[in-house]
Design a protein around this motif. Structure first.
Motif, short mmCIF file in Angstrom:
data_model
loop_
_atom_site.label_atom_id
_atom_site.label_comp_id
_atom_site.label_asym_id
_atom_site.label_seq_id
_atom_site.Cartn_x
_atom_site.Cartn_y
_atom_site.Cartn_z
N VAL A 364 0.83 -1.21 0.00
CA VAL A 364 0.00 0.00 0.00
C VAL A 364 0.86 1.26 0.00
N SER A 365 1.97 1.24 0.73
CA SER A 365 2.83 2.43 0.81
C SER A 365 3.39 2.80 -0.56
N ASP A 366 3.80 1.81 -1.34
CA ASP A 366 4.31 2.08 -2.69
C ASP A 366 3.20 2.68 -3.57
N LEU A 367 1.99 2.15 -3.44
CA LEU A 367 0.88 2.63 -4.26
C LEU A 367 0.53 4.07 -3.92
N VAL A 368 0.47 4.39 -2.63
CA VAL A 368 0.15 5.77 -2.22
C VAL A 368 1.25 6.73 -2.67
#
Length: 417
Positions: A364-368
């Motif tokens: 999720v962190s990479d996507l955000v």
């Protein structure tokens, strides 16, 4: 002393797009709750209806509202007649898309179920079209009454249908029919033109804005799917939970963009609604960042991600606000073809981020992070495109045959921003 002040405040609220967006959102949520409480077997139909109603909202803004805002509609056109014709011309393809959507999403639904979902979607087309036309031919308050009465009527008819033990997915239909009848029976606007454009002319003025809107819709639909494919089910849950938290913010942001489109070339940068949008962003961001209990209440997956991910998403929403305002401002000032290039370019940047996410994002962190980076690039893209935009009327090739000038609301200033 209090009564006059209160009545003035209520009148200003009725004339604002905040009340329109709030009532529309309220009627949608209430209809879902009605089905959840007393008509659970049709809950999926109601949920799908809420999604499909985005089609008339988006189409009529693109085909009617944005051409009026950009000043490419001939001043001798009868705007209300034109708006009705546009809504009628797109009814068949919209019906086909809605029917296909229901058939694919709910294959076991009956023909009656599918028709009951399609009916409110089709009736919303002329409701939205007449709002945009009346925003130019009549007063802002009179135009706002169209969506406001539709939303209030949906709330009331939903309660009546529940009491009568009748399916609630058609709750909007009586309200839509009543509002359309009221609009049709009103006296003709004093500023109405005499020319009733042909079918091709009716659609051509908004074709560029429609293409740009379709590109936005494609990205909106693709993002959750890519989130799931790239970062797993957790990413889908987290993004949806955060989007729900920002619901009040989206109401005010939508109101600010619709007010800009209604104002057209008379739009100002500093408005009360813009200020409220930033206040809403600050308030929602502060609450969701400070309250771990709220994040856990929304979704366990959201509570599990780090605070940096939530902060990154909040920053993404702020940049989205500025890029949205810049896009609308650019649409109003630029020639239609130049704006189309800008709009498609911004979506290419966004889709580029989606492509990178598929191959690189591991969580999720990479996507955000990618969402935030892409929104920085989109904002910079619009600033660069606006810097080279001449503030002039749309060129002759962008206007339909017979165009003799820019159509403005009665009494509107001819001064440009």
């Amino acid at each position: 002393m209090i009564v006059p002040v209160l009545s003035t405040a209520l009148l200003r609220l009725q004339r604002s797009q905040i009340s329109v967006q709030a009532l529309t959102r309220l009627s949608s949520v209430a209809l879902f709750l009605y089905a959840s409480w007393a008509d659970h077997e049709r809950l999926a139909l109601v949920a799908l209806l809420g999604t499909l109603l985005a089609i008339p909202y988006t189409l009529m803004e693109a085909l009617v509202g944005r051409p009026l805002s950009a000043g490419v509609v001939p001043e001798d056109w009868n705007l209300e007649s034109w708006a009705r014709r546009v809504s009628a011309l797109v009814a068949l393809p919209v019906a086909a898309v809605a029917f296909l959507s229901v058939s694919v999403a709910l294959p076991h639904s009956s023909l009656t179920d599918r028709l009951c979902v399609i009916a409110p979607v089709l009736l919303q087309l002329p409701v939205e079209a007449m709002f945009w036309a009346c925003a130019r031919t009549r007063s802002p308050g009179g135009a706002n009454l169209i969506p406001q009465l539709t939303a209030l009527g949906t709330l009331v008819s939903g309660v009546v249908l529940l009491a009568a033990d009748v399916r609630v997915d058609i709750a909007a239909v009586p309200a839509q029919l009543a509002v359309l009848a009221w609009v049709a029976l009103r006296p003709r606007a004093a500023s109405a033109g005499r020319v009733r454009p042909k079918a091709r002319e009716s659609l051509s003025v908004g074709s560029v804005y429609c293409l740009a809107a379709l590109a936005d819709l494609a990205y909106t639909i693709a993002l959750p799917s890519v989130a799931g494919a790239a970062a797993g089910q957790t990413a889908v849950v987290v993004l949806r939970a955060l989007d729900l938290v920002f619901g009040p913010f989206h109401v005010v942001l939508s109101a600010s963009t619709r007010e800009d489109i209604v104002a057209g070339r008379d739009v100002r940068w500093r408005t009360l609604t813009r200020g409220l949008t930033l206040v809403a962003w600050l308030g929602v961001s502060g609450v969701v960042l400070a309250s771990e209990q709220l994040r856990r209440l929304l979704a366990a997956d959201l509570a599990a991600v780090g605070i940096a991910v939530v902060a990154g998403y909040c920053a993404y929403k702020l940049l989205l606000t500025f890029s949205t305002w810049l896009s609308v401002r650019h649409m109003i000032q630029a020639r239609p073809r130049r704006y189309l290039v800008s709009a498609i370019g911004s979506r290419l940047i966004a889709f580029g981020g989606v492509a990178v996410a598929l191959g690189w994002a591991a969580g999720v962190s990479d996507l955000v992070f990618l969402l935030l980076l892409c929104e920085v690039l989109v904002t910079a893209w619009f600033l660069a495109r606006m810097r080279g935009t001449p503030t002039e009327q749309a060129p002759l090739e962008a206007r339909p045959d017979g165009h003799v000038g820019v159509h403005r609301a009665a009494g509107a200033s001819a001064t440009r921003v």
